[in-house]
Design a protein around this motif. Structure first.
Motif, PDB file in Angstrom:
ATOM      1  N   ALA A 194       9.524  -6.889   3.202  1.00  0.00           N
ATOM      2  CA  ALA A 194      10.203  -8.006   3.875  1.00  0.00           C
ATOM      3  C   ALA A 194      10.207  -7.799   5.393  1.00  0.00           C
ATOM      4  O   ALA A 194       9.957  -8.735   6.158  1.00  0.00           O
ATOM      5  CB  ALA A 194      11.628  -8.137   3.348  1.00  0.00           C
ATOM      6  N   LYS A 195      10.490  -6.572   5.816  1.00  0.00           N
ATOM      7  CA  LYS A 195      10.557  -6.280   7.247  1.00  0.00           C
ATOM      8  C   LYS A 195       9.200  -6.485   7.930  1.00  0.00           C
ATOM      9  O   LYS A 195       9.130  -6.961   9.067  1.00  0.00           O
ATOM     10  CB  LYS A 195      11.037  -4.832   7.464  1.00  0.00           C
ATOM     11  N   LEU A 196       8.128  -6.148   7.215  1.00  0.00           N
ATOM     12  CA  LEU A 196       6.784  -6.253   7.784  1.00  0.00           C
ATOM     13  C   LEU A 196       6.139  -7.610   7.525  1.00  0.00           C
ATOM     14  O   LEU A 196       5.043  -7.876   8.023  1.00  0.00           O
ATOM     15  CB  LEU A 196       5.891  -5.150   7.212  1.00  0.00           C
ATOM     16  N   GLY A 197       6.785  -8.454   6.724  1.00  0.00           N
ATOM     17  CA  GLY A 197       6.227  -9.770   6.423  1.00  0.00           C
ATOM     18  C   GLY A 197       4.986  -9.694   5.542  1.00  0.00           C
ATOM     19  O   GLY A 197       4.060 -10.494   5.690  1.00  0.00           O
ATOM     20  N   LEU A 198       4.978  -8.739   4.603  1.00  0.00           N
ATOM     21  CA  LEU A 198       3.827  -8.535   3.732  1.00  0.00           C
ATOM     22  C   LEU A 198       4.114  -9.069   2.332  1.00  0.00           C
ATOM     23  O   LEU A 198       5.262  -9.067   1.882  1.00  0.00           O
ATOM     24  CB  LEU A 198       3.484  -7.045   3.657  1.00  0.00           C
ATOM     25  N   ALA A 199       3.044  -9.491   1.644  1.00  0.00           N
ATOM     26  CA  ALA A 199       3.209 -10.093   0.329  1.00  0.00           C
ATOM     27  C   ALA A 199       3.279  -9.063  -0.792  1.00  0.00           C
ATOM     28  O   ALA A 199       3.939  -9.289  -1.797  1.00  0.00           O
ATOM     29  CB  ALA A 199       2.061 -11.069   0.048  1.00  0.00           C
ATOM     30  N   ASN A 200       2.609  -7.917  -0.625  1.00  0.00           N
ATOM     31  CA  ASN A 200       2.554  -6.961  -1.722  1.00  0.00           C
ATOM     32  C   ASN A 200       2.177  -5.567  -1.233  1.00  0.00           C
ATOM     33  O   ASN A 200       1.917  -5.354  -0.045  1.00  0.00           O
ATOM     34  CB  ASN A 200       1.575  -7.429  -2.803  1.00  0.00           C
ATOM     35  N   ARG A 201       2.130  -4.628  -2.169  1.00  0.00           N
ATOM     36  CA  ARG A 201       1.865  -3.227  -1.855  1.00  0.00           C
ATOM     37  C   ARG A 201       0.454  -3.007  -1.322  1.00  0.00           C
ATOM     38  O   ARG A 201       0.218  -2.112  -0.503  1.00  0.00           O
ATOM     39  CB  ARG A 201       2.076  -2.376  -3.116  1.00  0.00           C
ATOM     40  N   VAL A 202      -0.488  -3.805  -1.783  1.00  0.00           N
ATOM     41  CA  VAL A 202      -1.865  -3.645  -1.319  1.00  0.00           C
ATOM     42  C   VAL A 202      -1.957  -3.956   0.173  1.00  0.00           C
ATOM     43  O   VAL A 202      -2.592  -3.232   0.941  1.00  0.00           O
ATOM     44  CB  VAL A 202      -2.824  -4.529  -2.124  1.00  0.00           C
ATOM     45  N   GLN A 203      -1.317  -5.039   0.614  1.00  0.00           N
ATOM     46  CA  GLN A 203      -1.321  -5.365   2.040  1.00  0.00           C
ATOM     47  C   GLN A 203      -0.642  -4.263   2.841  1.00  0.00           C
ATOM     48  O   GLN A 203      -1.071  -3.945   3.956  1.00  0.00           O
ATOM     49  CB  GLN A 203      -0.621  -6.705   2.272  1.00  0.00           C
ATOM     50  N   ALA A 204       0.406  -3.665   2.294  1.00  0.00           N
ATOM     51  CA  ALA A 204       1.069  -2.553   2.979  1.00  0.00           C
ATOM     52  C   ALA A 204       0.121  -1.369   3.130  1.00  0.00           C
ATOM     53  O   ALA A 204       0.069  -0.728   4.187  1.00  0.00           O
ATOM     54  CB  ALA A 204       2.326  -2.143   2.207  1.00  0.00           C
ATOM     55  N   ALA A 205      -0.647  -1.065   2.084  1.00  0.00           N
ATOM     56  CA  ALA A 205      -1.600   0.045   2.145  1.00  0.00           C
ATOM     57  C   ALA A 205      -2.666  -0.205   3.196  1.00  0.00           C
ATOM     58  O   ALA A 205      -3.077   0.697   3.928  1.00  0.00           O
ATOM     59  CB  ALA A 205      -2.239   0.254   0.776  1.00  0.00           C
ATOM     60  N   ILE A 206      -3.139  -1.447   3.276  1.00  0.00           N
ATOM     61  CA  ILE A 206      -4.152  -1.789   4.277  1.00  0.00           C
ATOM     62  C   ILE A 206      -3.593  -1.622   5.685  1.00  0.00           C
ATOM     63  O   ILE A 206      -4.259  -1.105   6.584  1.00  0.00           O
ATOM     64  CB  ILE A 206      -4.656  -3.228   4.055  1.00  0.00           C
ATOM     65  N   LEU A 207      -2.336  -2.034   5.875  1.00  0.00           N
ATOM     66  CA  LEU A 207      -1.711  -1.900   7.194  1.00  0.00           C
ATOM     67  C   LEU A 207      -1.607  -0.433   7.599  1.00  0.00           C
ATOM     68  O   LEU A 207      -1.914  -0.068   8.743  1.00  0.00           O
ATOM     69  CB  LEU A 207      -0.327  -2.544   7.165  1.00  0.00           C
ATOM     70  N   VAL A 208      -1.196   0.430   6.672  1.00  0.00           N
ATOM     71  CA  VAL A 208      -1.095   1.858   6.958  1.00  0.00           C
ATOM     72  C   VAL A 208      -2.466   2.423   7.298  1.00  0.00           C
ATOM     73  O   VAL A 208      -2.619   3.222   8.236  1.00  0.00           O
ATOM     74  CB  VAL A 208      -0.491   2.608   5.744  1.00  0.00           C
ATOM     75  N   HIS A 209      -3.496   1.980   6.556  1.00  0.00           N
ATOM     76  CA  HIS A 209      -4.838   2.472   6.837  1.00  0.00           C
ATOM     77  C   HIS A 209      -5.323   1.987   8.193  1.00  0.00           C
ATOM     78  O   HIS A 209      -5.927   2.743   8.960  1.00  0.00           O
ATOM     79  CB  HIS A 209      -5.802   2.012   5.743  1.00  0.00           C
ATOM     80  N   ASP A 210      -5.059   0.725   8.532  1.00  0.00           N
ATOM     81  CA  ASP A 210      -5.443   0.196   9.839  1.00  0.00           C
ATOM     82  C   ASP A 210      -4.816   1.002  10.966  1.00  0.00           C
ATOM     83  O   ASP A 210      -5.419   1.208  12.014  1.00  0.00           O
ATOM     84  CB  ASP A 210      -5.029  -1.268   9.978  1.00  0.00           C
ATOM     85  N   ALA A 211      -3.575   1.448  10.747  1.00  0.00           N
ATOM     86  CA  ALA A 211      -2.860   2.224  11.765  1.00  0.00           C
ATOM     87  C   ALA A 211      -3.311   3.681  11.777  1.00  0.00           C
ATOM     88  O   ALA A 211      -2.838   4.465  12.603  1.00  0.00           O
ATOM     89  CB  ALA A 211      -1.368   2.148  11.522  1.00  0.00           C
ATOM     90  N   ASP A 212      -4.213   4.037  10.852  1.00  0.00           N
ATOM     91  CA  ASP A 212      -4.730   5.400  10.718  1.00  0.00           C
ATOM     92  C   ASP A 212      -3.603   6.383  10.398  1.00  0.00           C
ATOM     93  O   ASP A 212      -3.578   7.517  10.868  1.00  0.00           O
ATOM     94  CB  ASP A 212      -5.439   5.843  12.002  1.00  0.00           C
ATOM     95  N   LEU A 213      -2.684   5.936   9.551  1.00  0.00           N
ATOM     96  CA  LEU A 213      -1.565   6.778   9.139  1.00  0.00           C
ATOM     97  C   LEU A 213      -1.663   7.220   7.693  1.00  0.00           C
ATOM     98  O   LEU A 213      -0.877   8.009   7.215  1.00  0.00           O
ATOM     99  CB  LEU A 213      -0.233   6.031   9.331  1.00  0.00           C
ATOM    100  N   GLY A 214      -2.656   6.636   6.946  1.00  0.00           N
ATOM    101  CA  GLY A 214      -2.774   6.929   5.523  1.00  0.00           C
ATOM    102  C   GLY A 214      -3.402   8.278   5.255  1.00  0.00           C
ATOM    103  O   GLY A 214      -3.940   8.921   6.118  1.00  0.00           O
TER     104      GLY A 214
END
Length: 214
Positions: A194-214
């Motif tokens: 909710a805080k990040l405005g994401l629809a699901n866990r997959v989008q969250a994983a992509i965001l973490v990977h984009d940030a090079d934090l995964g």
């Protein structure tokens, strides 16, 4: 019964998927569509809970249809692909699809995947899906910077949770790793999305990977 719409341009594939899914006993295929345009129309008419849709089809493909079907109140989208590393599937995940399956997925796993997404969980495989994200995420500096800014508002615990989520861990596994109850992890995940405005866990994983934090 879980209501499913099957979308593929090949009639033989659609028939095979119908047979496999309906043999599970708790799944009913409420309709079939040959392309994305038919899928969008069928969703409005039949109101399925899950749409199992091929990525590559003539006319309106699965990616174009995903843009129209992803969002609150819409059915859960599972994309079908012939290859496990497919840039179109990666884009569909960004648009809100909850996962993807290879067309040669064993029948038992296919039915289990439908049950998983119907139950509100994204299909984030620690192996195949993570490899897909890693292979096709655009790691441009501007995207990485934007992703880090988006994640900057998380608390330390929320960042721990989303990092673990990005590794494909279930709520139970995250709880064991962080010494939290599964209910607490579920609450953290919901709050983070909710805080990040994401629809699901997959989008969250992509965001973490984009940030090079995964």
């Amino acid at each position: 019964m879980i209501r499913v719409l099957v979308v593929d341009d090949e009639e033989l594939v659609r028939s095979g998927l119908r047979l496999i899914l309906e043999a599970a006993g708790d799944i009913v295929v409420v309709g079939e569509a040959r392309d994305g345009a038919e899928a969008v129309s069928a969703v409005a008419r039949l109101r399925p809970e899950v749409v199992l849709m091929d990525v590559r089809m003539p006319g309106m493909d699965g990616l174009a249809a995903a843009r129209l079907l992803a969002g609150p109140g819409m059915p859960k989208l599972i994309m079908l692909t012939t290859f496990d590393l497919d840039e179109y599937v990666h884009e569909a995940l960004r648009l809100g699809a909850v996962g993807f399956l290879l067309k040669d997925t064993p029948p038992r796993e296919l039915a289990a995947a439908v049950r998983t997404v119907a139950g509100g969980q994204a299909m984030l495989s620690p192996s195949v899906t993570k490899r897909l994200i890693a292979s096709y995420a655009d790691r441009a500096p501007s995207r990485a910077e934007a992703a880090r800014r988006q994640l900057a508002g998380l608390t330390g615990r929320e960042e721990e949770v989303i990092r673990a989520l990005a590794r494909g861990l279930s709520n139970a596994a995250i709880g064991r790793e962080l010494r939290l109850t599964e209910a607490t992890v579920k609450a953290h995940v919901s709050r983070v999305l909710a805080k990040l405005g994401l629809a699901n866990r997959v989008q969250a994983a992509i965001l973490v990977h984009d940030a090079d934090l995964g």
